[in-house]
Design a protein around this motif. Structure first.
Motif, PDB file in Angstrom:
ATOM      1  N   GLY A   1       3.924 -18.532   2.009  1.00 47.32           N
ATOM      2  CA  GLY A   1       4.122 -18.115   0.524  1.00 47.32           C
ATOM      3  C   GLY A   1       3.205 -17.244  -0.166  1.00 47.32           C
ATOM      4  O   GLY A   1       3.073 -16.853  -1.015  1.00 47.32           O
ATOM      5  N   ASP A   2       1.821 -17.594   0.560  1.00 45.82           N
ATOM      6  CA  ASP A   2       0.648 -16.769  -0.079  1.00 45.82           C
ATOM      7  C   ASP A   2       0.848 -15.447   0.207  1.00 45.82           C
ATOM      8  O   ASP A   2       1.325 -15.122   1.254  1.00 45.82           O
ATOM      9  CB  ASP A   2      -0.765 -17.457   0.528  1.00 45.82           C
ATOM     10  CG  ASP A   2      -1.003 -18.723   0.172  1.00 45.82           C
ATOM     11  OD1 ASP A   2      -0.443 -19.326  -0.741  1.00 45.82           O
ATOM     12  OD2 ASP A   2      -2.040 -19.376   0.648  1.00 45.82           O
ATOM     13  N   ILE A   3       0.258 -14.461  -0.602  1.00 42.71           N
ATOM     14  CA  ILE A   3       0.190 -13.300  -0.566  1.00 42.71           C
ATOM     15  C   ILE A   3      -0.892 -12.597  -0.110  1.00 42.71           C
ATOM     16  O   ILE A   3      -2.100 -13.163  -0.584  1.00 42.71           O
ATOM     17  CB  ILE A   3       0.660 -12.361  -1.700  1.00 42.71           C
ATOM     18  CG1 ILE A   3       2.188 -12.847  -2.259  1.00 42.71           C
ATOM     19  CG2 ILE A   3       0.603 -11.099  -1.702  1.00 42.71           C
ATOM     20  CD1 ILE A   3       2.519 -12.494  -3.542  1.00 42.71           C
ATOM     21  N   ILE A   4      -1.040 -11.931   1.068  1.00 40.66           N
ATOM     22  CA  ILE A   4      -2.375 -11.446   1.484  1.00 40.66           C
ATOM     23  C   ILE A   4      -2.224  -9.873   1.976  1.00 40.66           C
ATOM     24  O   ILE A   4      -1.116  -9.381   2.206  1.00 40.66           O
ATOM     25  CB  ILE A   4      -2.755 -12.384   3.044  1.00 40.66           C
ATOM     26  CG1 ILE A   4      -1.845 -12.134   4.020  1.00 40.66           C
ATOM     27  CG2 ILE A   4      -3.107 -13.667   2.497  1.00 40.66           C
ATOM     28  CD1 ILE A   4      -2.114 -12.584   5.368  1.00 40.66           C
ATOM     29  N   GLY A   5      -3.194  -9.406   1.956  1.00 44.85           N
ATOM     30  CA  GLY A   5      -3.393  -8.032   2.550  1.00 44.85           C
ATOM     31  C   GLY A   5      -4.254  -8.030   3.835  1.00 44.85           C
ATOM     32  O   GLY A   5      -5.025  -8.747   4.031  1.00 44.85           O
ATOM     33  N   VAL A   6      -3.926  -7.155   4.804  1.00 45.79           N
ATOM     34  CA  VAL A   6      -4.253  -7.286   6.142  1.00 45.79           C
ATOM     35  C   VAL A   6      -4.654  -5.724   6.660  1.00 45.79           C
ATOM     36  O   VAL A   6      -3.644  -4.892   6.353  1.00 45.79           O
ATOM     37  CB  VAL A   6      -3.576  -8.054   7.365  1.00 45.79           C
ATOM     38  CG1 VAL A   6      -3.270  -9.423   6.813  1.00 45.79           C
ATOM     39  CG2 VAL A   6      -2.159  -6.994   7.823  1.00 45.79           C
ATOM     40  N   THR A   7      -5.851  -5.541   7.421  1.00 42.99           N
ATOM     41  CA  THR A   7      -6.101  -4.303   8.004  1.00 42.99           C
ATOM     42  C   THR A   7      -6.257  -4.595   9.587  1.00 42.99           C
ATOM     43  O   THR A   7      -6.324  -5.712   9.889  1.00 42.99           O
ATOM     44  CB  THR A   7      -7.241  -3.658   7.584  1.00 42.99           C
ATOM     45  OG1 THR A   7      -8.335  -4.720   7.779  1.00 42.99           O
ATOM     46  CG2 THR A   7      -7.309  -3.489   6.154  1.00 42.99           C
ATOM     47  N   GLY A   8      -5.764  -3.518  10.282  1.00 40.55           N
ATOM     48  CA  GLY A   8      -5.658  -3.932  11.764  1.00 40.55           C
ATOM     49  C   GLY A   8      -4.948  -2.634  12.365  1.00 40.55           C
ATOM     50  O   GLY A   8      -4.796  -1.691  11.959  1.00 40.55           O
TER      51      GLY A   8
ATOM     52  N   ASP B   1      -1.534   6.775  12.835  1.00 43.40           N
ATOM     53  CA  ASP B   1      -1.990   5.990  11.873  1.00 43.40           C
ATOM     54  C   ASP B   1      -1.390   4.693  12.195  1.00 43.40           C
ATOM     55  O   ASP B   1      -1.804   3.819  11.097  1.00 43.40           O
ATOM     56  CB  ASP B   1      -1.155   6.549  10.704  1.00 43.40           C
ATOM     57  CG  ASP B   1       0.363   6.731  10.733  1.00 43.40           C
ATOM     58  OD1 ASP B   1       0.837   7.052  12.010  1.00 43.40           O
ATOM     59  OD2 ASP B   1       1.061   6.322   9.984  1.00 43.40           O
ATOM     60  N   LEU B   2      -0.688   4.265  13.175  1.00 40.86           N
ATOM     61  CA  LEU B   2      -0.435   2.926  13.305  1.00 40.86           C
ATOM     62  C   LEU B   2      -1.786   2.259  14.093  1.00 40.86           C
ATOM     63  O   LEU B   2      -1.717   1.086  14.249  1.00 40.86           O
ATOM     64  CB  LEU B   2       0.619   2.928  14.361  1.00 40.86           C
ATOM     65  CG  LEU B   2       2.011   3.337  13.633  1.00 40.86           C
ATOM     66  CD1 LEU B   2       3.317   2.981  14.584  1.00 40.86           C
ATOM     67  CD2 LEU B   2       2.313   2.912  12.406  1.00 40.86           C
ATOM     68  N   LEU B   3      -2.845   3.064  14.434  1.00 40.34           N
ATOM     69  CA  LEU B   3      -3.890   2.310  14.719  1.00 40.34           C
ATOM     70  C   LEU B   3      -4.970   1.768  13.632  1.00 40.34           C
ATOM     71  O   LEU B   3      -6.044   1.267  13.977  1.00 40.34           O
ATOM     72  CB  LEU B   3      -4.655   3.277  15.747  1.00 40.34           C
ATOM     73  CG  LEU B   3      -3.660   3.881  17.024  1.00 40.34           C
ATOM     74  CD1 LEU B   3      -4.533   4.869  17.993  1.00 40.34           C
ATOM     75  CD2 LEU B   3      -3.411   2.491  17.903  1.00 40.34           C
ATOM     76  N   ASN B   4      -4.530   2.204  12.403  1.00 39.36           N
ATOM     77  CA  ASN B   4      -5.488   1.720  11.333  1.00 39.36           C
ATOM     78  C   ASN B   4      -4.569   1.467  10.148  1.00 39.36           C
ATOM     79  O   ASN B   4      -4.259   2.372   9.389  1.00 39.36           O
ATOM     80  CB  ASN B   4      -6.460   2.868  11.107  1.00 39.36           C
ATOM     81  CG  ASN B   4      -7.340   2.487   9.953  1.00 39.36           C
ATOM     82  OD1 ASN B   4      -7.476   1.224   9.822  1.00 39.36           O
ATOM     83  ND2 ASN B   4      -8.127   3.191   9.283  1.00 39.36           N
ATOM     84  N   VAL B   5      -3.757   0.394  10.229  1.00 40.38           N
ATOM     85  CA  VAL B   5      -2.839   0.104   9.163  1.00 40.38           C
ATOM     86  C   VAL B   5      -3.408  -0.983   8.270  1.00 40.38           C
ATOM     87  O   VAL B   5      -4.181  -1.765   8.547  1.00 40.38           O
ATOM     88  CB  VAL B   5      -1.543  -0.410   9.818  1.00 40.38           C
ATOM     89  CG1 VAL B   5      -0.779   0.403  10.736  1.00 40.38           C
ATOM     90  CG2 VAL B   5      -1.676  -1.780  10.420  1.00 40.38           C
ATOM     91  N   CYS B   6      -2.764  -0.822   6.994  1.00 42.31           N
ATOM     92  CA  CYS B   6      -3.406  -1.606   5.917  1.00 42.31           C
ATOM     93  C   CYS B   6      -2.000  -2.168   5.167  1.00 42.31           C
ATOM     94  O   CYS B   6      -1.373  -1.089   4.644  1.00 42.31           O
ATOM     95  CB  CYS B   6      -4.303  -1.077   4.917  1.00 42.31           C
ATOM     96  SG  CYS B   6      -4.677  -2.080   3.711  1.00 42.31           S
ATOM     97  N   LEU B   7      -1.605  -3.235   5.216  1.00 39.58           N
ATOM     98  CA  LEU B   7      -0.239  -3.564   4.432  1.00 39.58           C
ATOM     99  C   LEU B   7      -0.566  -4.820   3.970  1.00 39.58           C
ATOM    100  O   LEU B   7      -1.615  -5.640   4.186  1.00 39.58           O
ATOM    101  CB  LEU B   7       0.760  -3.527   5.789  1.00 39.58           C
ATOM    102  CG  LEU B   7       1.083  -4.802   6.864  1.00 39.58           C
ATOM    103  CD1 LEU B   7       2.403  -4.627   7.361  1.00 39.58           C
ATOM    104  CD2 LEU B   7       0.101  -4.271   7.852  1.00 39.58           C
ATOM    105  N   ALA B   8       0.396  -5.195   3.110  1.00 40.99           N
ATOM    106  CA  ALA B   8       0.330  -6.621   2.046  1.00 40.99           C
ATOM    107  C   ALA B   8       1.724  -7.046   1.904  1.00 40.99           C
ATOM    108  O   ALA B   8       2.654  -6.473   2.124  1.00 40.99           O
ATOM    109  CB  ALA B   8      -0.254  -5.954   0.830  1.00 40.99           C
ATOM    110  N   GLY B   9       1.689  -8.408   1.848  1.00 38.27           N
ATOM    111  CA  GLY B   9       2.837  -9.020   1.668  1.00 38.27           C
ATOM    112  C   GLY B   9       2.706 -10.713   1.618  1.00 38.27           C
ATOM    113  O   GLY B   9       1.498 -10.987   1.513  1.00 38.27           O
TER     114      GLY B   9
END
Length: 576
Positions: A114-121, A54-62
């Motif tokens: 300070g911006d909040i973004i979500g990323v996948t990778g 699952d670490l090869l396809n992560v989606c997190l936000a912050g």
RNA sequence: CGGCUCGUAGCUCAGUUGGCAGAGCACGUGACUCUUAAUCAUGGGGUCGAGGGUUCGACCCCCUCCGAGCCGACCA
């Protein structure tokens, strides 16, 4: 958009916001973002040899906390609920086609710290060895238009910490974002109450809620906040304690009840006192104060282990050890230990003389109990660093505690002192209704003599006691104080999210009507004020040409896009 | 309530017998495809907490006020 009064950086961020919208990007999208992992989980579970799928396809936000841009590749740090992780952005991965806007414009130019973004990778390790997320796609989740304080850190040294206490307490959101140790203290506060709650639940006690708005305040000696109920046309008080209500529940047949109670006391504020604070009060039927001491020891020791994995807690220069059993002294023993004087058999006048010899400040209105308390407060309390029980208090100070089973003039009461401060207070509760009424009446006498903190006579409470209350042990434990100890905090403000503060000074109130009355548009009136023209007199004395230039220059510099006034208009204002 | 200290750029802080308001980070522009306090070049950004006084001239000296912190008093 009205940019007047904003700093350069705030204006730039608002411009970036507009530009995002122009590009068809909603800076505040409504849709759920499918986060599937936290930063900390990636760092914890990363394994170079056997990478979890699952670490090869992560989606997190912050929130973006730092950025290091190097042309067509960049690093950033993303902070989420559990910590931070480095992100790696590469132009040709973000923008796989010809159009490089998402990287060149959106990421590099329109996003900010300070911006909040979500990323996948996918998770990977950089050449420098840092576990990171290689970003394949990012989404703007919330544009920040207020610049964050910039805190940098290297090798554990913090640079430019956001440290001004006034700003930190007035703007706790920022404090929590940039000062991780602040967040961690509050997490520990909740872990503390969770630990205490489960300890009490495991024993079968019932968590209850009792009134905060009370027609009579009681259960402690303190001045209350007063308010008014319109429909009942009645004065109500914010509770200073909930003791009298919990005891009514004991009378009602609940054998163990407790409440995490926000109490309110209208008194001074310092680093140990906030006008609203939290106490946990517990009442258990058929028990006495000796039993309660054992419970407090067991409970607090367990909290320390739950929080720190140890009974020892670092607190400033001291190490506090909550390991059972704690030391126990009667109040007389404590005074003898720290002053060398045995007061147990002294008359009031002898006691008074000893107090004078000890240079304790006393006056004639003080009774025996008050003098003893004063001596204890001056010589003993601050010496007690390790958790210690002090037992058997003078009766005058404790109108709700049961008379001592064997010593005259004392009650069955104990306090736990730790780091020189009281952390809890407990009694064998007074359940003799006749005695209780007499004690209240003594309080009324004190009140007549001007003691603002004397307790009021509560007939409803007395009625409940008259029905018959089982022998009961009661406890009040200060959650804020205990949290301070458990989190190594020096101020109560560090364990209360929003401590009481004096209102901030009002931004200078400018009544632009003094200018608009001259026929000046409101927006120009504000700009004039901002430019330093704060009165009609100053305006009248201004050079019209210069003033015109200032206004047009302001318009241009701040990209306001306003129609400039004509020179004639400006001289018209001045000559009107 | 009293004593001491503080308030200058978004943040952390310098500053001057009283003489055009400074630095680092942040921000703008340019360079840079593995950096990590990124780096290099360059440029903007201030009602010096508020009001009054002294002075030719005040961020600086004096007074008043506002806010904060520490210590003490009072108080749990």
């Amino acid at each position: 958009m009205d940019y007047i009064g904003l700093s350069e950086q705030e204006i730039i961020r608002r411009e970036a916001l507009k530009e995002l919208q122009t590009l068809g990007i909603n800076p505040y999208p409504a849709a759920e973002y499918p986060v599937n992992i936290f930063s900390k989980d990636i760092l914890d579970r990363f394994d170079d040899n056997n990478m979890p799928e699952d670490l090869l396809n992560v989606c997190l936000a912050g929130r973006i906390m730092t950025r290091r841009i190097m042309g067509n590749a960049s690093f950033a740090e993303l902070q989420d609920n559990k910590g931070r992780i480095q992100l790696y952005f590469r132009r040709d991965d973000i923008c796989t086609g010809e159009d490089k806007t998402m990287y060149n414009t959106v990421f590099k130019r329109l996003l900010d710290i300070g911006d909040i973004i979500g990323v996948t990778g996918y998770a990977f390790r950089t050449q420098m060895g840092e576990i990171s997320v290689h970003v394949k796609e990012f989404t703007v989740l919330s544009k920040s238009i207020h610049p964050l304080p910039i805190v940098k850190e290297k090798d554990g040294v913090i640079y430019d910490a956001f440290s001004d206490p006034e700003q930190r307490y007035r703007n706790r959101s920022l404090d929590l974002i940039v000062n991780p140790q602040v967040k961690s203290a509050f997490i520990n506060r909740t872990r503390l109450t969770n630990s205490m709650r489960s300890f009490l639940n495991d024993k079968g006690y019932l968590e209850v809620e009792t009134p905060i708005l009370q027609p009579l305040y009681g259960g402690a000696a303190a001045r209350p906040f007063k308010t008014h109920h319109n429909t009942l046309n009645q004065t109500l008080y914010l509770r200073i304690a909930n003791e009298l209500y919990l005891k009514r529940l004991i009378v009602g047949g609940f054998d163990g009840v407790y409440e995490f109670a926000k109490d309110f006391r209208n008194e001074g504020m310092d680093r140990f006192h906030n006008p609203e604070f939290t106490q946990m009060e517990l009442y258990v039927a058929y028990k006495d104060y000796n039993w309660m001491m054992n419970l407090v020891e067991e409970m607090v020791e367990r909290i320390s282990i739950d929080l720190h994995g140890d009974t020892k807690v670092q607190l400033g220069e001291n190490v506090i050890d909550f390991k059972r059993p704690w030391k126990r002294y009667t109040m007389y023993e404590a005074i003898q230990k720290f002053t060398g004087i045995d007061i147990s058999n002294l008359s009031e006048s002898e006691l008074r003389q000893e107090a004078r010899n000890l240079k304790v400040e006393i006056d004639d209105s003080m009774g025996k109990g008050k003098i003893i308390d004063e001596i204890f407060g001056t010589y003993c309390e601050k010496e007690l660093i390790q958790p210690t029980f002090i037992t058997d208090y003078p009766i005058e100070m404790s109108p709700l505690a049961k008379k001592h089973r064997s010593v005259d003039g004392l009650v069955e009461r104990f306090e736990a002192i730790c780091n020189g401060k009281e952390i809890c207070n407990a009694y064998s509760e007074l359940n003799d209704p006749i005695d209780q009424r007499e004690r209240f009446e003594q309080q009324l006498l004190l009140a007549k003599r001007g003691d603002e903190e004397a307790m009021m006579l509560d007939e409803d409470f007395l009625k409940a006691i008259e029905i018959g209350m089982p022998p009961t042990a009661g406890l009040g434990i200060g959650i804020d104080r205990l949290t301070m100890i458990m989190t190594n905090s020096t101020s109560i403000q560090d364990v209360i999210f929003f401590p009481q503060m004096r209102p901030e000074k009002k931004a200078e109130t400018f009544d632009e009507s003094v200018f608009t009355e001259l026929g000046i548009e409101e927006v120009w009136a504000k700009i004039l004020f901002k430019a330093g023209y704060t009165s009609v007199k100053m305006l009248k004395e201004a050079n019209p040409g210069k003033l015109h230039q200032i206004l047009c220059g302001w318009n241009k510099k701040n990209k306001l896009g306003l129609q400039n006034p004509t020179p004639d208009q400006v001289s018209g204002w001045i000559n009107s």
